[in-house]
Design a protein around this motif. Structure first.
Motif, PDB file in Angstrom:
ATOM      1  N   ALA A  29       0.832  -1.208   0.000  1.00  0.00           N
ATOM      2  CA  ALA A  29       0.000   0.000   0.000  1.00  0.00           C
ATOM      3  C   ALA A  29       0.862   1.251   0.000  1.00  0.00           C
ATOM      4  CB  ALA A  29      -0.923  -0.010   1.210  1.00  0.00           C
ATOM      5  N   ALA A  30       1.937   1.244   0.779  1.00  0.00           N
ATOM      6  CA  ALA A  30       2.842   2.388   0.820  1.00  0.00           C
ATOM      7  C   ALA A  30       3.539   2.583  -0.524  1.00  0.00           C
ATOM      8  CB  ALA A  30       3.885   2.201   1.933  1.00  0.00           C
ATOM      9  N   ALA A  31       3.920   1.472  -1.136  1.00  0.00           N
ATOM     10  CA  ALA A  31       4.579   1.537  -2.440  1.00  0.00           C
ATOM     11  C   ALA A  31       3.627   2.048  -3.516  1.00  0.00           C
ATOM     12  CB  ALA A  31       5.115   0.159  -2.819  1.00  0.00           C
ATOM     13  N   GLN A  32       2.368   1.620  -3.431  1.00  0.00           N
ATOM     14  CA  GLN A  32       1.376   2.064  -4.412  1.00  0.00           C
ATOM     15  C   GLN A  32       1.070   3.554  -4.282  1.00  0.00           C
ATOM     16  OE1 GLN A  32      -1.476  -0.921  -3.411  1.00  0.00           O
ATOM     17  NE2 GLN A  32      -0.754  -2.357  -4.981  1.00  0.00           N
ATOM     18  N   LYS A  33       1.210   4.109  -3.078  1.00  0.00           N
ATOM     19  CA  LYS A  33       1.061   5.551  -2.905  1.00  0.00           C
ATOM     20  C   LYS A  33       2.175   6.289  -3.641  1.00  0.00           C
ATOM     21  CE  LYS A  33      -1.289   5.609   1.600  1.00  0.00           C
ATOM     22  NZ  LYS A  33      -1.161   6.013   3.018  1.00  0.00           N
ATOM     23  N   GLU A  34       3.360   5.718  -3.633  1.00  0.00           N
ATOM     24  CA  GLU A  34       4.471   6.324  -4.381  1.00  0.00           C
ATOM     25  C   GLU A  34       4.223   6.183  -5.885  1.00  0.00           C
ATOM     26  OE1 GLU A  34       7.877   5.347  -0.979  1.00  0.00           O
ATOM     27  OE2 GLU A  34       7.746   4.125  -2.802  1.00  0.00           O
ATOM     28  N   GLY A  35       3.760   5.004  -6.285  1.00  0.00           N
ATOM     29  CA  GLY A  35       3.312   4.796  -7.661  1.00  0.00           C
ATOM     30  C   GLY A  35       4.354   4.502  -8.705  1.00  0.00           C
ATOM     31  N   GLU A  36       5.632   4.624  -8.354  1.00  0.00           N
ATOM     32  CA  GLU A  36       6.693   4.415  -9.340  1.00  0.00           C
ATOM     33  C   GLU A  36       7.896   3.718  -8.712  1.00  0.00           C
ATOM     34  OE1 GLU A  36       6.279   8.092 -12.477  1.00  0.00           O
ATOM     35  OE2 GLU A  36       7.553   8.405 -10.718  1.00  0.00           O
ATOM     36  N   LEU A  37       8.701   3.128  -9.566  1.00  0.00           N
ATOM     37  CA  LEU A  37       9.967   2.524  -9.155  1.00  0.00           C
ATOM     38  C   LEU A  37      10.987   2.826 -10.239  1.00  0.00           C
ATOM     39  CD1 LEU A  37      11.539   0.463  -7.238  1.00  0.00           C
ATOM     40  CD2 LEU A  37      10.970  -1.239  -8.990  1.00  0.00           C
ATOM     41  N   ASN A  38      12.134   3.358  -9.849  1.00  0.00           N
ATOM     42  CA  ASN A  38      13.202   3.661 -10.805  1.00  0.00           C
ATOM     43  C   ASN A  38      14.260   2.562 -10.786  1.00  0.00           C
ATOM     44  OD1 ASN A  38      11.878   6.101 -11.179  1.00  0.00           O
ATOM     45  ND2 ASN A  38      13.262   7.255  -9.848  1.00  0.00           N
ATOM     46  N   VAL A  39      14.464   1.924 -11.932  1.00  0.00           N
ATOM     47  CA  VAL A  39      15.510   0.909 -12.041  1.00  0.00           C
ATOM     48  C   VAL A  39      16.488   1.325 -13.130  1.00  0.00           C
ATOM     49  CG1 VAL A  39      13.941  -0.909 -11.275  1.00  0.00           C
ATOM     50  CG2 VAL A  39      14.275  -0.545 -13.732  1.00  0.00           C
ATOM     51  N   ILE A  40      17.670   0.739 -13.093  1.00  0.00           N
ATOM     52  CA  ILE A  40      18.715   1.076 -14.054  1.00  0.00           C
ATOM     53  C   ILE A  40      19.515  -0.185 -14.362  1.00  0.00           C
ATOM     54  CG2 ILE A  40      20.329   1.746 -12.195  1.00  0.00           C
ATOM     55  CD1 ILE A  40      21.440   3.909 -14.077  1.00  0.00           C
ATOM     56  N   ALA A  41      20.040  -0.255 -15.573  1.00  0.00           N
ATOM     57  CA  ALA A  41      20.917  -1.357 -16.004  1.00  0.00           C
ATOM     58  C   ALA A  41      20.227  -2.713 -15.995  1.00  0.00           C
ATOM     59  CB  ALA A  41      22.181  -1.393 -15.140  1.00  0.00           C
ATOM     60  N   LEU A  42      18.959  -2.738 -16.405  1.00  0.00           N
ATOM     61  CA  LEU A  42      18.220  -4.002 -16.455  1.00  0.00           C
ATOM     62  C   LEU A  42      17.719  -4.269 -17.877  1.00  0.00           C
ATOM     63  CD1 LEU A  42      16.046  -3.874 -13.198  1.00  0.00           C
ATOM     64  CD2 LEU A  42      18.385  -4.741 -13.520  1.00  0.00           C
ATOM     65  N   PRO A  43      18.570  -4.795 -18.766  1.00  0.00           N
ATOM     66  CA  PRO A  43      18.123  -5.098 -20.122  1.00  0.00           C
ATOM     67  C   PRO A  43      17.071  -6.203 -20.098  1.00  0.00           C
ATOM     68  CG  PRO A  43      20.305  -5.971 -19.747  1.00  0.00           C
ATOM     69  CD  PRO A  43      19.987  -5.124 -18.558  1.00  0.00           C
ATOM     70  N   PRO A  44      16.043  -6.099 -20.913  1.00  0.00           N
ATOM     71  CA  PRO A  44      14.967  -7.090 -20.878  1.00  0.00           C
ATOM     72  C   PRO A  44      15.410  -8.497 -21.243  1.00  0.00           C
ATOM     73  CG  PRO A  44      14.705  -5.570 -22.730  1.00  0.00           C
ATOM     74  CD  PRO A  44      15.766  -5.003 -21.856  1.00  0.00           C
TER      75      PRO A  44
END
Length: 386
Positions: free
Chosen positions: A61-76
């Motif tokens: 719930a706390a994470a959903q309030k933030e609504g975003e996550l920033n990641v880096i260096a993760l090729p699909p």
């Protein structure tokens, strides 16, 4: 991968043969999160475990309030990260901002430092172990222990939770059998004249964990040790002088075009190429060289000043859940919790059966040995290949 290539620094893993027996831009928000019953209240950036939120549901719930996550260096196409990101977004309705997927571990550390206090700073990091340790020493990471913490072997985590090993693989030799009549099986084979102009690494070993692992494995194959990577550097110097080693970074694109028909890379990446290029004129074979068995983990860490601290911690909980671990496994990577999952029946057995075969049990270098190897490469690599 500079589509899955220039990336990570050094780290360490478990043998496939023993997996079933070994345990193997804005400042961070300051709002408080409470548990479902309101009994728990904590600033997300200070939480060291899900217990500080009261429950996983309260963390979500706390994470959903933030609504975003920033990641880096993760090729699909690296260890199935494309599917992992989509699964996390679908499960928690949180947008994942994936930046610079072809970045290296050193780039990740630089982003943490240069974007301090910015909303676009990375929340979480996927690092080679040498960079995970150095970042922790620089006090860049927040301590956080995931729910499955006690199941992770002590050697595969920082005692304070500043980094935790996540998945890994073995150095392997990938080869396009459609272009190479007889594929090499060992490092010694790579010196044969028939491989002139055909052998490549996945990046520069002073910056890329996969390339670093290739040089370390070559050292073990040539009477070196974890304390002595010099024979590996000498081997690649010899390979360059013979004309066999080419200074082209092996990527999915160079593999498909036939520019790097022999690629020294992690087994999970080479195994992925075999699937990716099936039916496209590439017959990609994978061999883990018996004369240089080297395995390595990567590590997860939370940026100490993550702009989305609850989402960062929820991401880790997802990655270390059976669902997340099996998604890495689906990408041919060996997740750190696989031994226990094999015992309790939660491992994807079909995915386990498809892992490249390995003989023997790998040992792992100590942090001092990794630091020494990293320093030696920085000093001598370019000269050896000149």
């Amino acid at each position: 991968m500079l589509s899955s290539s220039a990336r990570r620094g050094a780290a360490v893993l478990l043998s496939a043969a023993v997996l079933t027996t070994l345990s193997a831009c804005g400042a961070a928000p300051d709002q408080k999160s409470g548990g479902a019953d309101g009994a728990k209240s904590v600033q997300p950036g200070a939480a060291t475990s899900v217990a500080d939120f009261g429950s996983l549901e309260a963390l979500a719930a706390a994470a959903q309030k933030e609504g975003e996550l920033n990641v880096i260096a993760l090729p699909p196409d690296w260890a199935n990260y494309g599917e992992i990101i989509k699964a996390f977004e679908a499960k928690y309705k949180i947008k994942v901002n994936s930046e610079n997927p072809d970045a290296s571990s050193s780039d990740e550390i630089a982003a943490v430092k240069s974007r301090k206090g910015q909303k676009r700073a990375p929340d979480v990091l996927d690092l080679g172990i040498a960079f995970a340790r150095s970042g922790a020493a620089e006090n860049l990471f927040a301590p956080y222990k995931v729910s499955g913490w006690d199941k992770i072997p002590a050697a595969q985590k920082d005692a304070d939770g500043r980094w935790t090993n996540d998945y890994g693989g073995y150095v392997s030799i990938g080869c396009d059998a459609a272009r190479i009549p007889t594929c090499p099986q060992t490092f010694a084979d790579l010196l044969k004249p028939e491989y002139k102009g055909k052998v490549a690494l996945n990046g520069n070993p002073t910056k890329s964990g996969s390339a670093f692992g290739g040089v370390y494995a070559a050292a073990l194959a040539n009477k070196g040790s974890f304390a002595d990577i010099q024979p590996g550097i000498d081997f690649f110097g010899q390979l360059k002088k013979s004309g066999n080693f080419i200074p082209v970074e092996s990527t999915p694109a160079t593999v498909e075009k036939g520019e790097t028909p022999i690629s020294i890379d992690w087994d999970y990446l080479n195994a992925g190429y075999a699937d990716q290029f099936k039916g496209k004129g590439v017959d990609w074979k994978v061999a883990v060289p018996t004369d240089g068995v080297y395995a390595q983990y990567y590590s997860q860490a939370v940026n100490k000043e993550a702009p989305n601290p609850a989402a960062a911690r929820l991401w880790l909980e997802f990655l270390y859940s059976a669902e997340g671990q099996n998604l890495w496994l689906k990408g041919y990577a060996r997740p750190v919790l696989l031994p226990g999952m094999a015992q309790d029946g939660t491992a994807d057995q079909a995915a386990v059966a498809k892992l490249p075969q390995v003989q023997g049990t790998p040992a792992f270098p100590a942090s001092e040995e990794l630091d020494k190897a990293k320093a030696t490469l920085a000093e001598k690599w370019d000269k050896a290949l000149s």
